[in-house]
Design a protein around this motif. Structure first.
Motif, PDB file in Angstrom:
ATOM      1  N   GLU A 281     -31.296  -8.091  39.124  1.00  0.00           N
ATOM      2  CA  GLU A 281     -30.119  -8.949  39.256  1.00  0.00           C
ATOM      3  C   GLU A 281     -29.104  -8.352  40.226  1.00  0.00           C
ATOM      4  N   GLU A 282     -28.810  -7.069  40.115  1.00  0.00           N
ATOM      5  CA  GLU A 282     -27.744  -6.486  40.922  1.00  0.00           C
ATOM      6  C   GLU A 282     -28.213  -6.032  42.311  1.00  0.00           C
ATOM      7  N   TYR A 283     -29.479  -5.573  42.413  1.00  0.00           N
ATOM      8  CA  TYR A 283     -29.969  -5.032  43.676  1.00  0.00           C
ATOM      9  C   TYR A 283     -31.072  -5.874  44.300  1.00  0.00           C
ATOM     10  N   GLY A 284     -31.587  -6.847  43.555  1.00  0.00           N
ATOM     11  CA  GLY A 284     -32.550  -7.786  44.111  1.00  0.00           C
ATOM     12  C   GLY A 284     -33.974  -7.272  44.186  1.00  0.00           C
ATOM     13  N   LEU A 285     -34.802  -8.078  44.826  1.00  0.00           N
ATOM     14  CA  LEU A 285     -36.217  -7.767  44.962  1.00  0.00           C
ATOM     15  C   LEU A 285     -36.452  -6.456  45.702  1.00  0.00           C
ATOM     16  N   ILE A 286     -35.554  -6.103  46.606  1.00  0.00           N
ATOM     17  CA  ILE A 286     -35.709  -4.872  47.391  1.00  0.00           C
ATOM     18  C   ILE A 286     -35.773  -3.655  46.482  1.00  0.00           C
ATOM     19  N   MET A 287     -34.875  -3.584  45.522  1.00  0.00           N
ATOM     20  CA  MET A 287     -34.864  -2.458  44.590  1.00  0.00           C
ATOM     21  C   MET A 287     -36.115  -2.450  43.723  1.00  0.00           C
ATOM     22  N   VAL A 288     -36.515  -3.612  43.244  1.00  0.00           N
ATOM     23  CA  VAL A 288     -37.705  -3.699  42.389  1.00  0.00           C
ATOM     24  C   VAL A 288     -38.943  -3.228  43.146  1.00  0.00           C
ATOM     25  N   LEU A 289     -39.084  -3.664  44.393  1.00  0.00           N
ATOM     26  CA  LEU A 289     -40.230  -3.245  45.191  1.00  0.00           C
ATOM     27  C   LEU A 289     -40.204  -1.739  45.450  1.00  0.00           C
ATOM     28  N   ALA A 290     -39.019  -1.182  45.636  1.00  0.00           N
ATOM     29  CA  ALA A 290     -38.911   0.265  45.842  1.00  0.00           C
ATOM     30  C   ALA A 290     -39.361   1.020  44.599  1.00  0.00           C
ATOM     31  N   ILE A 291     -38.975   0.535  43.424  1.00  0.00           N
ATOM     32  CA  ILE A 291     -39.382   1.182  42.172  1.00  0.00           C
ATOM     33  C   ILE A 291     -40.889   1.072  41.984  1.00  0.00           C
ATOM     34  N   ILE A 292     -41.440  -0.117  42.237  1.00  0.00           N
ATOM     35  CA  ILE A 292     -42.891  -0.297  42.120  1.00  0.00           C
ATOM     36  C   ILE A 292     -43.622   0.626  43.083  1.00  0.00           C
ATOM     37  N   ALA A 293     -43.108   0.742  44.298  1.00  0.00           N
ATOM     38  CA  ALA A 293     -43.746   1.593  45.308  1.00  0.00           C
ATOM     39  C   ALA A 293     -43.762   3.058  44.861  1.00  0.00           C
ATOM     40  N   LEU A 294     -42.698   3.524  44.228  1.00  0.00           N
ATOM     41  CA  LEU A 294     -42.650   4.914  43.771  1.00  0.00           C
ATOM     42  C   LEU A 294     -43.695   5.170  42.687  1.00  0.00           C
ATOM     43  N   TYR A 295     -43.804   4.253  41.724  1.00  0.00           N
ATOM     44  CA  TYR A 295     -44.823   4.426  40.677  1.00  0.00           C
ATOM     45  C   TYR A 295     -46.221   4.377  41.268  1.00  0.00           C
ATOM     46  N   ALA A 296     -46.454   3.428  42.160  1.00  0.00           N
ATOM     47  CA  ALA A 296     -47.778   3.305  42.781  1.00  0.00           C
ATOM     48  C   ALA A 296     -48.103   4.552  43.609  1.00  0.00           C
TER      49      ALA A 296
END
Length: 388
Positions: A281-296
């Motif tokens: 909500e606050e940082y958008g899809l960009i933040m979510v993709l960054a988090i997913i990329a770190l786990y992956a």
């Protein structure tokens, strides 16, 4: 030639432990873990303030506690990653035994904190969740049993590991904690597959999982309510899933802005199980993709480093730890976007919680210890030792 192919490094006589650790550790994976923890603190600044105000506490009370838990986790991760594989195995077995005993006494001494599942011990100043610490020890012990089964005249370690898994899953289901039970089953299946399990056996186990799910649906109101909510075509906007779904939609690509989100005021678990909704909500899809990329990145990079390991125990334990770490993150985020039923599982290093963060630090520390660059030895030497 062996060292060139398998990426080993020569042992430097008398080299201090810290320089040797820094030279052999996977620094990229270590940096990604620290980045995840930093993002968790950033999101905690937004997600935990409403809860602190609701409880009459300092606005940054939970962020401060998370910082303390995080420093403890990073310390545990660093120390564990310095250990040899044999020391990690001993630590894992002892940790598993302690966590398993704590799991046995949960029905008598544990509490549910009003959430309908007895998963925690209340210590007054904090809480303790045994299942979080059980997982890394379980993976190490199971890998040891499976590796022992590959030795000449070795014990039936695969059978022992299967029986052990069934016992743990049973105790977790009684809490009920079906999310952690599924994660334990997944870790066992991955290690069994890597260890050379026949596909037919894995199919039989999958059928048993389906049968167990049907039994749990008919026997547990808690489980059935979550499955029914997941399968329903309508989303109740007053539920946590409803709030999270709306927050993710509102965030869009770039988010509504730092501190401008509203879901944190409505979601009781915004700082734990649904913290990804605050990020979206606050940082958008960009933040979510960054988090997913770190786990992956952490998961895939660790698996690639483990591919060159010749020691069956290191390869199995590292694979189990890496896959469990990545799948737990996938489950947490999958629940938030309604791809999976609600399971009450935290996002490693990002969600608030002492047990979750410290246990994740120990698990990743074990993984980093297994993926350190080390001399592999010549294949002939290894075959010779096994033939003795």
């Amino acid at each position: 030639m062996t060292e060139m192919v398998f990426g080993s490094v020569p042992v430097r006589a008398g080299e201090p432990i810290l320089p040797r650790w820094w030279r052999t550790i996977d620094r990229w994976a270590l940096g990604a873990v620290i980045a995840l923890f930093g993002l968790g603190l950033l999101l905690g600044l937004a997600a935990s303030v409403p809860l602190a105000e609701k409880n009459g506490l300092d606005p940054f009370y939970y962020v401060t506690r998370q910082s303390i838990f995080g420093l403890m986790a990073i310390g545990a991760m660093t120390v564990t990653s310095m250990l040899s594989p044999d020391m990690v195995r001993r630590l894992g077995v002892l940790g598993f035994l302690a966590a398993f005993v704590a799991l046995l006494f949960l029905p008598l001494l544990g509490t549910d904190f009003g959430k309908g599942a007895v998963r925690w011990y209340s210590l007054g100043f904090a809480s303790f969740q045994p299942s979080e610490f059980l997982k890394p020890g379980y993976v190490v012990l199971t890998a040891w049993l499976m590796a022992a089964a590959q030795e000449i005249n070795g014990p039936p370690g695969r059978l022992y590991s299967f029986v052990l898994t069934l016992v743990i899953v049973l105790f977790l289901a009684l809490q009920p904690d079906f999310g952690q039970a599924c994660l334990v089953l997944f870790a066992w299946g991955v290690m069994y597959f890597v260890g050379g399990a026949p596909f037919l056996l894995l199919t039989v186990v999958a059928g048993m999982v389906v049968a167990g799910g049907l039994t749990a649906y008919n026997a547990s109101e808690h489980f059935a309510r979550r499955i029914d909510g997941f399968l329903s075509s309508e989303i109740d906007p007053r539920t946590q899933i409803g709030y999270a779904t709306n927050a993710i939609q509102e965030g869009g690509i770039f988010g509504v802005g730092v501190g401008e989100g509203t879901v944190k005021w409505s979601l009781p678990d915004a700082h734990t199980d649904f913290i990804i909704a605050v990020a979206a909500e606050e940082y958008g899809l960009i933040m979510v993709l960054a988090i997913i990329a770190l786990y992956a990145f952490i998961t895939v990079r660790s698996l690639f480093r483990l591919m060159r390991e010749r020691d069956p125990f290191i390869r199995l334990a590292g694979t189990g730890l890496a896959c469990a770490f990545g799948v737990q993150a996938m489950i947490n985020m999958g629940v938030a976007v309604r791809l999976l039923p609600a399971k009450g599982m935290t996002l490693p290093f990002v969600s608030y919680g002492g047990s979750s963060v410290i246990a994740s630090g120990i698990a990743v520390g074990m993984l980093l210890a297994f993926t350190r660059t080390r001399p592999q030895g010549r294949m002939g030497d290894i075959i010779g030792r096994r033939g003795r």
